[in-house]
Design a protein around this motif. Structure first.
Motif, PDB file in Angstrom:
ATOM      1  N   ASN A   9     -29.169  -2.617  13.706  1.00  0.00           N
ATOM      2  CA  ASN A   9     -28.313  -3.502  14.519  1.00  0.00           C
ATOM      3  C   ASN A   9     -28.892  -4.903  14.650  1.00  0.00           C
ATOM      4  O   ASN A   9     -28.147  -5.871  14.811  1.00  0.00           O
ATOM      5  N   SER A  10     -30.209  -5.024  14.595  1.00  0.00           N
ATOM      6  CA  SER A  10     -30.846  -6.330  14.776  1.00  0.00           C
ATOM      7  C   SER A  10     -30.905  -7.151  13.486  1.00  0.00           C
ATOM      8  O   SER A  10     -31.222  -8.338  13.530  1.00  0.00           O
ATOM      9  N   LYS A  11     -30.597  -6.522  12.362  1.00  0.00           N
ATOM     10  CA  LYS A  11     -30.679  -7.214  11.074  1.00  0.00           C
ATOM     11  C   LYS A  11     -29.336  -7.852  10.717  1.00  0.00           C
ATOM     12  O   LYS A  11     -28.280  -7.320  11.059  1.00  0.00           O
ATOM     13  N   ALA A  12     -29.417  -8.958  10.012  1.00  0.00           N
ATOM     14  CA  ALA A  12     -28.201  -9.606   9.511  1.00  0.00           C
ATOM     15  C   ALA A  12     -27.568  -8.728   8.433  1.00  0.00           C
ATOM     16  O   ALA A  12     -28.242  -7.901   7.808  1.00  0.00           O
ATOM     17  N   LYS A  13     -26.284  -8.936   8.216  1.00  0.00           N
ATOM     18  CA  LYS A  13     -25.596  -8.213   7.144  1.00  0.00           C
ATOM     19  C   LYS A  13     -26.286  -8.536   5.825  1.00  0.00           C
ATOM     20  O   LYS A  13     -26.559  -9.710   5.528  1.00  0.00           O
ATOM     21  N   PRO A  14     -26.611  -7.515   5.023  1.00  0.00           N
ATOM     22  CA  PRO A  14     -27.377  -7.764   3.791  1.00  0.00           C
ATOM     23  C   PRO A  14     -26.647  -8.653   2.797  1.00  0.00           C
ATOM     24  O   PRO A  14     -25.455  -8.503   2.555  1.00  0.00           O
ATOM     25  N   SER A  15     -27.396  -9.590   2.228  1.00  0.00           N
ATOM     26  CA  SER A  15     -26.882 -10.429   1.148  1.00  0.00           C
ATOM     27  C   SER A  15     -27.643 -10.128  -0.134  1.00  0.00           C
ATOM     28  O   SER A  15     -27.415 -10.768  -1.148  1.00  0.00           O
ATOM     29  N   ASN A  16     -28.517  -9.156  -0.067  1.00  0.00           N
ATOM     30  CA  ASN A  16     -29.378  -8.805  -1.198  1.00  0.00           C
ATOM     31  C   ASN A  16     -28.855  -7.554  -1.902  1.00  0.00           C
ATOM     32  O   ASN A  16     -29.550  -6.561  -2.040  1.00  0.00           O
TER      33      ASN A  16
END
Length: 151
Positions: A9-16
């Motif tokens: 929940n604390s992480k940004a939506k993945p762009s990797n």
């Protein structure tokens, strides 16, 4: 105690994210662009594996393969340990140590929801130990974005 769900929940939506049919050279360029050590390999909405710098060195360079003619799917890691969103940070730290890995795959039942890295776990440990460290240093380590560029 903090859980995998708290971390996700604390992480940004993945762009990797990259597809398994992409060439390794494209994956390397994406690693540089996102400034991370791993990519999530997805084909559509289906999780396939992780491609990391370690995969590149061990499965491409050391095996004499060419980056422009080898697909990510041929060299990615598929045996990454899995954790549940209800697992605790402590359980994850033990799993990282036991499996000698840097990444854990987070699942909510059978649904892939993200990757928990050793850095994510260390941030959690540091944030719960602020009284041991200088608070300014602790805050800068917690707030450090893995995708930001360091010069």
């Amino acid at each position: 105690m903090r859980t995998v769900q708290n971390i996700i929940n604390s992480k940004a939506k993945p762009s990797n994210i990259i597809s398994s049919t992409s060439m390794v050279i494209d994956a390397l360029n994406k690693l540089t662009a996102v400034n991370l050590s791993y990519l999530i390999v997805m084909d559509g909405n289906e999780f396939k594996g992780i491609f990391s710098e370690r995969d590149y060195t061990r499965n491409v360079i050391l095996k004499g393969r060419a980056s422009n003619s080898t697909t990510v799917g041929d060299v990615m890691s598929v045996d990454v340990p899995k954790v549940s969103v209800t697992d605790t940070v402590e359980e994850c730290m033990n799993m990282i140590n036991t499996h000698k890995t840097r990444y854990l795959l987070a699942y909510d039942d059978d649904q892939f929801v993200g990757v928990v890295t050793i850095h994510d776990l260390l941030r959690q440990v540091i944030s719960s130990r602020e009284d041991v460290f200088n608070q300014n240093l602790t805050r800068s380590m917690i707030d450090y974005d893995e995708g930001s560029k360091i010069y």
